[in-house]
Design a protein around this motif. Structure first.
Motif, PDB file in Angstrom:
ATOM      1  N   MET A   3      -0.439 -10.351  -8.729  1.00  0.00           N
ATOM      2  CA  MET A   3       0.041  -9.284  -9.275  1.00  0.00           C
ATOM      3  C   MET A   3      -0.742  -8.161  -9.199  1.00  0.00           C
ATOM      4  SD  MET A   3       2.559  -8.683 -11.043  1.00  0.00           S
ATOM      5  CE  MET A   3       3.078  -7.317 -12.126  1.00  0.00           C
ATOM      6  N   LYS A   4      -2.186  -8.172  -9.659  1.00  0.00           N
ATOM      7  CA  LYS A   4      -2.842  -7.144  -9.755  1.00  0.00           C
ATOM      8  C   LYS A   4      -2.859  -6.432  -8.361  1.00  0.00           C
ATOM      9  CE  LYS A   4      -6.162  -8.363 -13.212  1.00  0.00           C
ATOM     10  NZ  LYS A   4      -7.055  -8.629 -13.730  1.00  0.00           N
ATOM     11  N   PHE A   5      -2.808  -7.239  -7.177  1.00  0.00           N
ATOM     12  CA  PHE A   5      -3.060  -6.970  -5.808  1.00  0.00           C
ATOM     13  C   PHE A   5      -1.849  -6.036  -5.598  1.00  0.00           C
ATOM     14  CE2 PHE A   5      -2.240  -7.359  -1.321  1.00  0.00           C
ATOM     15  CZ  PHE A   5      -3.459  -6.831  -0.604  1.00  0.00           C
ATOM     16  N   LYS A   6      -0.598  -6.431  -5.857  1.00  0.00           N
ATOM     17  CA  LYS A   6       0.765  -5.824  -5.750  1.00  0.00           C
ATOM     18  C   LYS A   6       0.555  -4.395  -6.387  1.00  0.00           C
ATOM     19  CE  LYS A   6       3.690  -9.778  -5.062  1.00  0.00           C
ATOM     20  NZ  LYS A   6       4.813 -10.325  -5.470  1.00  0.00           N
ATOM     21  N   LEU A   7       0.056  -4.376  -7.382  1.00  0.00           N
ATOM     22  CA  LEU A   7       0.020  -3.111  -8.429  1.00  0.00           C
ATOM     23  C   LEU A   7      -1.189  -2.322  -7.594  1.00  0.00           C
ATOM     24  CD1 LEU A   7       0.916  -1.659 -10.588  1.00  0.00           C
ATOM     25  CD2 LEU A   7      -0.935  -2.775 -12.107  1.00  0.00           C
ATOM     26  N   ALA A   8      -1.887  -2.477  -6.986  1.00  0.00           N
ATOM     27  CA  ALA A   8      -3.137  -1.619  -6.361  1.00  0.00           C
ATOM     28  C   ALA A   8      -2.523  -1.229  -5.168  1.00  0.00           C
ATOM     29  CB  ALA A   8      -4.290  -2.653  -6.143  1.00  0.00           C
ATOM     30  N   CYS A   9      -1.795  -1.983  -4.504  1.00  0.00           N
ATOM     31  CA  CYS A   9      -1.183  -1.622  -3.099  1.00  0.00           C
ATOM     32  C   CYS A   9      -0.124  -0.621  -3.436  1.00  0.00           C
ATOM     33  CB  CYS A   9      -0.436  -2.605  -2.466  1.00  0.00           C
ATOM     34  SG  CYS A   9      -1.467  -3.918  -1.743  1.00  0.00           S
ATOM     35  N   ILE A  10       0.744  -0.729  -4.518  1.00  0.00           N
ATOM     36  CA  ILE A  10       1.672   0.354  -5.036  1.00  0.00           C
ATOM     37  C   ILE A  10       1.127   1.679  -5.432  1.00  0.00           C
ATOM     38  CG2 ILE A  10       3.641   0.872  -6.532  1.00  0.00           C
ATOM     39  CD1 ILE A  10       4.457  -2.017  -6.450  1.00  0.00           C
ATOM     40  N   GLY A  11       0.116   1.435  -6.169  1.00  0.00           N
ATOM     41  CA  GLY A  11      -0.908   2.796  -6.630  1.00  0.00           C
ATOM     42  C   GLY A  11      -1.351   3.324  -5.615  1.00  0.00           C
ATOM     43  N   LEU A  12      -1.989   2.643  -4.592  1.00  0.00           N
ATOM     44  CA  LEU A  12      -2.575   3.243  -3.311  1.00  0.00           C
ATOM     45  C   LEU A  12      -1.481   4.083  -2.252  1.00  0.00           C
ATOM     46  CD1 LEU A  12      -4.891   3.670  -1.731  1.00  0.00           C
ATOM     47  CD2 LEU A  12      -4.475   1.705  -0.256  1.00  0.00           C
ATOM     48  N   LEU A  13      -0.512   3.538  -2.329  1.00  0.00           N
ATOM     49  CA  LEU A  13       0.659   4.174  -1.459  1.00  0.00           C
ATOM     50  C   LEU A  13       1.051   5.190  -2.265  1.00  0.00           C
ATOM     51  CD1 LEU A  13       2.993   1.033  -0.377  1.00  0.00           C
ATOM     52  CD2 LEU A  13       1.431   2.438   1.086  1.00  0.00           C
TER      53      LEU A  13
END
Length: 44
Positions: A1-11
């Protein structure tokens, strides 16, 4: 979950940091004689 949130934030950050270079102004071509410290560029 944290990984997906981090990816969305980076994008999101990447898309928000994009800017256009519409205000870019190129210098005019140099004309005139070469000075003593300048030389002609070789090649085409």
């Amino acid at each position: 979950m944290k990984f997906k949130l981090a990816c969305i934030g980076l994008l999101g950050v990447l898309f928000l940091n994009c800017s256009s270079d519409d205000d870019l102004v190129c210098a005019e071509d140099y004309t005139g004689e070469l000075t003593a410290v300048e030389s002609v560029l070789q090649g085409t």
